[in-house]
Design a protein around this motif. Structure first.
Motif, PDB file in Angstrom:
ATOM      1  N   GLN A  30       1.193  30.126  -4.746  1.00 10.85           N
ATOM      2  CA  GLN A  30       2.151  30.064  -3.769  1.00 10.85           C
ATOM      3  C   GLN A  30       3.482  29.908  -4.110  1.00 10.85           C
ATOM      4  N   VAL A  31       4.779  30.532  -3.931  1.00  9.36           N
ATOM      5  CA  VAL A  31       5.714  30.130  -4.024  1.00  9.36           C
ATOM      6  C   VAL A  31       6.364  28.833  -3.815  1.00  9.36           C
ATOM      7  N   ALA A  32       6.046  28.541  -2.660  1.00  6.74           N
ATOM      8  CA  ALA A  32       5.605  26.819  -2.242  1.00  6.74           C
ATOM      9  C   ALA A  32       5.776  25.739  -3.538  1.00  6.74           C
ATOM     10  N   GLU A  33       4.425  25.992  -3.896  1.00  9.79           N
ATOM     11  CA  GLU A  33       4.592  24.926  -4.906  1.00  9.79           C
ATOM     12  C   GLU A  33       5.165  25.301  -6.436  1.00  9.79           C
ATOM     13  N   LEU A  34       5.267  26.696  -6.659  1.00 11.40           N
ATOM     14  CA  LEU A  34       5.840  26.574  -7.560  1.00 11.40           C
ATOM     15  C   LEU A  34       7.527  26.708  -7.614  1.00 11.40           C
ATOM     16  N   LEU A  35       7.941  26.318  -6.602  1.00  6.99           N
ATOM     17  CA  LEU A  35       9.336  25.720  -5.740  1.00  6.99           C
ATOM     18  C   LEU A  35       9.665  23.814  -6.116  1.00  6.99           C
ATOM     19  N   ALA A  36       8.136  23.897  -5.547  1.00  4.36           N
ATOM     20  CA  ALA A  36       7.982  22.263  -5.588  1.00  4.36           C
ATOM     21  C   ALA A  36       7.621  21.079  -7.266  1.00  4.36           C
ATOM     22  N   LEU A  37       8.035  21.502  -8.001  1.00  4.33           N
ATOM     23  CA  LEU A  37       7.765  21.908  -9.648  1.00  4.33           C
ATOM     24  C   LEU A  37       8.892  21.026 -10.145  1.00  4.33           C
ATOM     25  N   ARG A  38      10.375  21.404  -8.697  1.00  2.03           N
ATOM     26  CA  ARG A  38      10.602  20.931  -9.664  1.00  2.03           C
ATOM     27  C   ARG A  38      11.015  19.170  -9.110  1.00  2.03           C
ATOM     28  N   VAL A  45       6.417  27.584 -14.848  1.00  3.89           N
ATOM     29  CA  VAL A  45       7.615  27.455 -14.146  1.00  3.89           C
ATOM     30  C   VAL A  45       8.133  25.602 -14.158  1.00  3.89           C
ATOM     31  N   ARG A  46       7.277  25.055 -14.765  1.00  3.15           N
ATOM     32  CA  ARG A  46       7.375  23.362 -15.177  1.00  3.15           C
ATOM     33  C   ARG A  46       7.841  23.662 -16.030  1.00  3.15           C
ATOM     34  N   ARG A  47       8.220  23.857 -16.899  1.00  4.03           N
ATOM     35  CA  ARG A  47       8.716  23.844 -18.208  1.00  4.03           C
ATOM     36  C   ARG A  47      10.482  25.068 -18.175  1.00  4.03           C
ATOM     37  N   GLY A  48      10.138  26.375 -16.838  1.00  8.98           N
ATOM     38  CA  GLY A  48      11.726  26.642 -16.890  1.00  8.98           C
ATOM     39  C   GLY A  48      12.224  25.436 -16.476  1.00  8.98           C
ATOM     40  N   TRP A  49      11.906  24.751 -15.113  1.00  6.08           N
ATOM     41  CA  TRP A  49      12.618  23.958 -14.126  1.00  6.08           C
ATOM     42  C   TRP A  49      13.243  22.815 -15.417  1.00  6.08           C
ATOM     43  N   GLN A  50      12.126  22.541 -16.248  1.00  9.72           N
ATOM     44  CA  GLN A  50      12.696  20.888 -17.261  1.00  9.72           C
ATOM     45  C   GLN A  50      13.810  22.056 -18.145  1.00  9.72           C
TER      46      GLN A  50
END
Length: 278
Positions: A13-21, A118-123
């Motif tokens: 889900q896109v939403a779960e990836l965005l929520a990782l920020r 994606v978590r590494r990307g947000w970091q």
């Protein structure tokens, strides 16, 4: 996509990836300017002065970096490698080929891979770094060029979710990882960090030359998301059926020692993540 696959942990889900920020990337927080060329005056990235390791000589290494003491001590050529003065750029590579599309728990390994990437990307985005992304499935390779900020991470999240849906629909083995690595060499500048999220089966011997070339002037890290059965297999013997053959076998935890050793000779760092927190 089939409704059968439209379930948490199977569909990405896109939403779960965005929520990782959340807790990583805070709106309104001041961020340093990107170190991409043109943003601030700086010397070009290159070999630094801090010693990373002394290792055996490999094809393509610079002979000027041969370490005389280690070579004399071992009788075989050894070279010194140094930490580079890096441009703060992160390239994420998520593998959605067939060996990643399975899981024994509530989440497919491919979904764990996307979350970890994606978590590494947000970091990285939170510290002002530039981020790019690639994904590989049976249809080929998808690319999001280098960018920064919230919009860039949103583009990456949408691409990964779309590419994962396609992987579930079409299945198939897909191209070799080397195809993505060759494109990664053109996308990630020297000194960049490259995070490849795949499993042990995703690295074939034919991929190793491309992996070594990518790691010569970049900080390459391979992250393997572990399925629950990899880390804690059932204690009781499990039945195995192969045609008319029926046997019982006791599973052991997956040992990545040989893979880590292979990667070390290529100047690639290895990580294993046992849960979605990475």
């Amino acid at each position: 996509m089939s409704a059968t696959l439209d379930a948490p942990g199977i569909r990405l889900q896109v939403a779960e990836l965005l929520a990782l920020r959340e807790g990583v990337f805070q709106v309104g927080r001041p961020h340093p300017k990107s170190r991409r060329p043109g943003a601030v005056p700086a010397k070009a990235a290159g070999a630094g002065m801090d010693l990373r390791e002394i290792r055996g000589f490999a094809e393509g290494d610079d002979a000027r970096r041969i370490d005389p003491a280690a070579t004399a001590r071992t009788g075989t050529p050894h070279v010194r490698s140094f930490y580079e003065d890096r441009d703060d750029t992160l390239l994420l590579i998520a593998d959605f080929r067939l060996p990643m599309l399975w899981g024994t728990g509530a989440t497919l390994r491919s979904v764990r891979a996307a979350r970890a990437a994606v978590r590494r990307g947000w970091q990285a985005a939170a510290r002002g770094a530039s981020v790019a992304a690639m994904s590989i499935n049976a249809a080929g390779v998808a690319v999001i060029p280098i960018g920064s900020g919230l919009q860039q991470m949103s583009r990456i999240s949408h691409m990964l979710a779309r590419w994962h849906d396609q992987a579930l629909d079409i299945g198939g083995e897909g191209p070799p990882l080397a195809q993505a690595l060759l494109r990664a060499g053109r996308l990630a500048p020297p000194g960049a960090e490259v995070l490849i999220v795949t499993n042990a089966e995703g690295i074939a011997e034919t991929d190793e030359s491309a992996l070594a070339r990518l790691a010569r002037r970049r900080h390459v890290r391979l992250l393997v998301p572990l399925d629950p059965i990899d880390a804690v297999p059932p204690r009781q013997p499990m039945p195995i059926h192969a045609g008319a053959l029926n046997k019982f076998a006791r599973l052991r935890p997956v040992d990545h020692t040989s893979l880590a050793q292979r990667l070390r000779t290529l100047n690639v760092h290895f990580e294993a993540a046992g849960d979605d927190a990475g």
